[in-house]
Design an enzyme around this catalytic site. Structure first.
Site, PDB file in Angstrom:
ATOM      1  N   TYR A  88       0.847  -1.185   0.000  1.00  0.00           N
ATOM      2  CA  TYR A  88       0.000   0.000   0.000  1.00  0.00           C
ATOM      3  C   TYR A  88       0.887   1.241   0.000  1.00  0.00           C
ATOM      4  O   TYR A  88       1.930   1.272   0.673  1.00  0.00           O
ATOM      5  CB  TYR A  88      -0.908   0.022   1.229  1.00  0.00           C
ATOM      6  CG  TYR A  88      -1.936  -1.088   1.258  1.00  0.00           C
ATOM      7  CD1 TYR A  88      -3.213  -0.898   0.752  1.00  0.00           C
ATOM      8  CD2 TYR A  88      -1.612  -2.331   1.793  1.00  0.00           C
ATOM      9  CE1 TYR A  88      -4.150  -1.913   0.789  1.00  0.00           C
ATOM     10  CE2 TYR A  88      -2.542  -3.354   1.829  1.00  0.00           C
ATOM     11  CZ  TYR A  88      -3.807  -3.138   1.323  1.00  0.00           C
ATOM     12  OH  TYR A  88      -4.727  -4.149   1.345  1.00  0.00           O
ATOM     13  N   HIS A 142      -6.520   1.173  -2.405  1.00  0.00           N
ATOM     14  CA  HIS A 142      -6.275  -0.263  -2.500  1.00  0.00           C
ATOM     15  C   HIS A 142      -4.790  -0.517  -2.760  1.00  0.00           C
ATOM     16  O   HIS A 142      -4.043   0.367  -3.181  1.00  0.00           O
ATOM     17  CB  HIS A 142      -7.112  -0.876  -3.628  1.00  0.00           C
ATOM     18  CG  HIS A 142      -8.580  -0.852  -3.336  1.00  0.00           C
ATOM     19  ND1 HIS A 142      -9.194  -1.779  -2.522  1.00  0.00           N
ATOM     20  CD2 HIS A 142      -9.557  -0.021  -3.763  1.00  0.00           C
ATOM     21  CE1 HIS A 142     -10.491  -1.515  -2.453  1.00  0.00           C
ATOM     22  NE2 HIS A 142     -10.723  -0.450  -3.192  1.00  0.00           N
ATOM     23  N   LYS A 144      -4.152  -5.334  -9.850  1.00  0.00           N
ATOM     24  CA  LYS A 144      -2.898  -5.193  -9.121  1.00  0.00           C
ATOM     25  C   LYS A 144      -1.755  -5.642 -10.028  1.00  0.00           C
ATOM     26  O   LYS A 144      -1.916  -6.525 -10.864  1.00  0.00           O
ATOM     27  CB  LYS A 144      -2.906  -6.020  -7.838  1.00  0.00           C
ATOM     28  CG  LYS A 144      -4.045  -5.677  -6.901  1.00  0.00           C
ATOM     29  CD  LYS A 144      -3.967  -6.447  -5.611  1.00  0.00           C
ATOM     30  CE  LYS A 144      -5.214  -6.228  -4.767  1.00  0.00           C
ATOM     31  NZ  LYS A 144      -5.540  -4.821  -4.567  1.00  0.00           N
TER      32      LYS A 144
END
Length: 540
Positions: free
Chosen positions: A447, A455, A498
């Site tokens: 993070y 996120h 991601k």
């Protein structure tokens, strides 16, 4: 003056900015909300006092640096960490438990360390419990997420209901049978004016009669009963639709198709096997309800009253029991025994009880060792002896517990704890907030500022690399990973938006020293960002 006139609440032309007095009083009584960037300003449970920046093109910045350095030299800041938190080691969970509420909030707000034992991440079980019992307005992230999911689910149900209603209306508009018989074709009006003047109306393609029972027909008879010569249309007090030249009686309603081929019709006339067969032959249809109720029960639960709503786990809510008991008592009915045995807590008794915070913070072995060895902001107590465990005692303990069988573990330079902690310490020193990534099948999630801001942007997979010449002649436990496994993990991270990062940790040869500082200095870390290769997007 212009700005002050516009901002004034009583200025003319500013009626839209006025607010009621009671709303202003309520907002003034409520404590102001602390912004997130101020609440989570410290990235670690320690304070730093850096010197100001020096700009070569600005000579005045040099005097600023000298003044700050002299000030810190003459009056040095207090030693850090100023507050040392205390935890208790748990061998069953292989984690350190923090029970002090102040330490729990401090470790979470200053670096996002640990996880609540009754929460997903942030330890806010007490707020959820207070909100559930109605003690104050507590906004909890889990409750807000559940509320948004419920609203999104009801929006989907409402959208599906509207779509089904639109489909039903379209099918109803197309359900009338086109006039194909000679009688129907001859009876159709030639124009809209004839349709308005004609005693027969056209509704959905069916010819109906607008003549009442007292209307005088052209031959001088009323519309009650008369013999109809061939080729004419029968007119009754209650008109019946005509389909393909045949009149349908009152008992034989015209069925029309509904969703999924289902036919809705009234009760057929006696002795009509075709109508009975048409009503029995129905296909399955999906019906949407405005309320969604859970139907999950346990086999060991006793049967409850059908008027009482049950919870998702099959237990009966005390509020529903109280409402049902009140309804039966007011109506004069007898209250069932299973309802009378359930204890019902009143609002006064529930509000008078103080809620005890039963949640504690759990720190992983990497987080515990980073706080004790890297920052010195935590002390871990041995539950059996009651003494504080030193770093030299925690280091070999964590290395043994990282194996599946700690009792037979042999100290190796590729211990899982050593490899994982080297990566954790590396990203912590770079300013990232690493959190366990088992939810997405990876080792760590990175993070930027913390889980409350955004996120996780990167998903980290730790891979030991035996590049030292020592491992060419010695055995090592190198993990065997296939391309199929790598593609599967990368597909999951791409679906979760991601970026996957492969972190290779160069394993050094074994050493006899037991000092954590000298051991960790031998590890080198290499990072590789991996992206999916798509043939239609990467043709060059």
């Amino acid at each position: 003056m212009a700005n002050s006139r516009i901002d004034a609440p009583g200025a003319p032309g500013n009626e839209g900015h006025k607010q009621p007095r009671n709303k202003q009083d309520k907002s003034s009584a409520r404590p102001p909300k602390i912004p997130l960037h101020q609440l989570y300003a410290l990235p670690a449970p320690i304070r730093t006092f850096p010197l100001p920046s020096f700009y070569p093109n600005n000579p005045l910045s040099l005097f600023h640096v000298l003044w700050a350095w002299t000030n810190q030299l003459l009056s040095p800041p207090p030693a850090e960490p100023s507050v040392i938190h205390q935890g208790r080691w748990s061998l069953e969970t292989r984690s350190a438990h923090i029970h002090d509420p102040l330490s729990i909030r401090a470790l979470w707000e200053q670096g996002f360390f640990g996880k609540g034992s009754y929460s997903r991440s942030e330890p806010n079980w007490l707020k959820r419990e207070q909100n559930r019992q109605g003690q104050g307005e507590k906004k909890v992230s889990e409750l807000i997420t559940a509320q948004r999911r419920e609203e999104r689910k009801m929006m989907k149900w409402d959208r599906a209901r509207k779509e089904q209603e639109a489909i039903l209306k379209t099918r109803l508009a197309e359900a009338w049978v086109a006039p194909v018989g000679p009688k129907e074709l001859l009876a159709l009006p030639n124009s809209l004016q004839d349709l308005q003047l004609s005693p027969f109306g056209l509704t959905n393609g069916h010819i109906t009669s607008n003549i009442s029972s007292n209307t005088i027909l052209p031959d001088g008879q009323t519309g009650l009963t008369r013999e109809t010569p061939p080729g004419t249309i029968t007119t009754n007090a209650t008109a019946s639709p005509i389909v393909n030249g045949n009149s349908v009686g009152e008992d034989e309603k015209i069925p029309f198709p509904l969703l999924n081929g289902e036919i809705t019709a009234t009760e057929p006339a006696t002795g009509a096997p075709d109508a009975v067969a048409s009503t029995l032959k129905r296909r399955k249809s999906v019906r949407f309800s405005p309320t969604v109720e859970s139907t999950t029960f346990q086999l060991s639960d006793p049967p409850a009253s059908p008027h009482i709503k049950s919870l998702s786990n099959g237990k009966v809510s005390s509020i529903d029991v109280a409402n049902e008991s009140l309804r039966l008592s007011q109506s004069g009915e007898e209250v069932p025994t299973e309802m009378s045995d359930v204890p019902v807590a009143t609002e006064s008794s529930a509000a008078s009880l103080d809620i005890v915070d039963r949640e504690h913070l759990q720190l992983t072995m990497e987080e515990t060792f980073y706080l004790t060895f890297g920052l010195g902001a935590l002390t871990v107590v041995n539950p059996t002896t009651g003494k504080v465990m030193a770093v030299e005692e925690l280091f070999p303990l964590f290395r043994r517990l990282s194996y599946d069988s700690p009792s037979t573990a042999v100290m190796r330079p590729d211990d899982p704890f050593l490899v994982q902690y080297a990566v954790y310490h590396h990203f912590r020193s770079l300013g990232w907030v690493p959190r366990p990534g088992i939810k997405f099948g990876v080792d760590w999630l990175l993070y930027i500022g913390g889980p409350v801001f955004a996120h996780a942007e990167f998903a980290v997979i730790v891979l030991p690399a035996y590049t030292d010449p020592y491992w060419k002649t010695h055995d090592h436990a190198s993990p065997k990973r296939s391309w199929h496994w790598l593609h599967s993990i990368n597909r999951v991270q791409t679906h979760a938006l991601k970026t996957m990062v492969l972190v290779y940790v160069d394993i050094p040869p074994p050493t006899e020293t037991s000092d954590p500082s000298s051991i960790l200095k031998q590890y080198k870390i290499r990072e590789f960002v991996m992206k999916r290769w798509l043939s239609n997007r990467s043709r060059e």
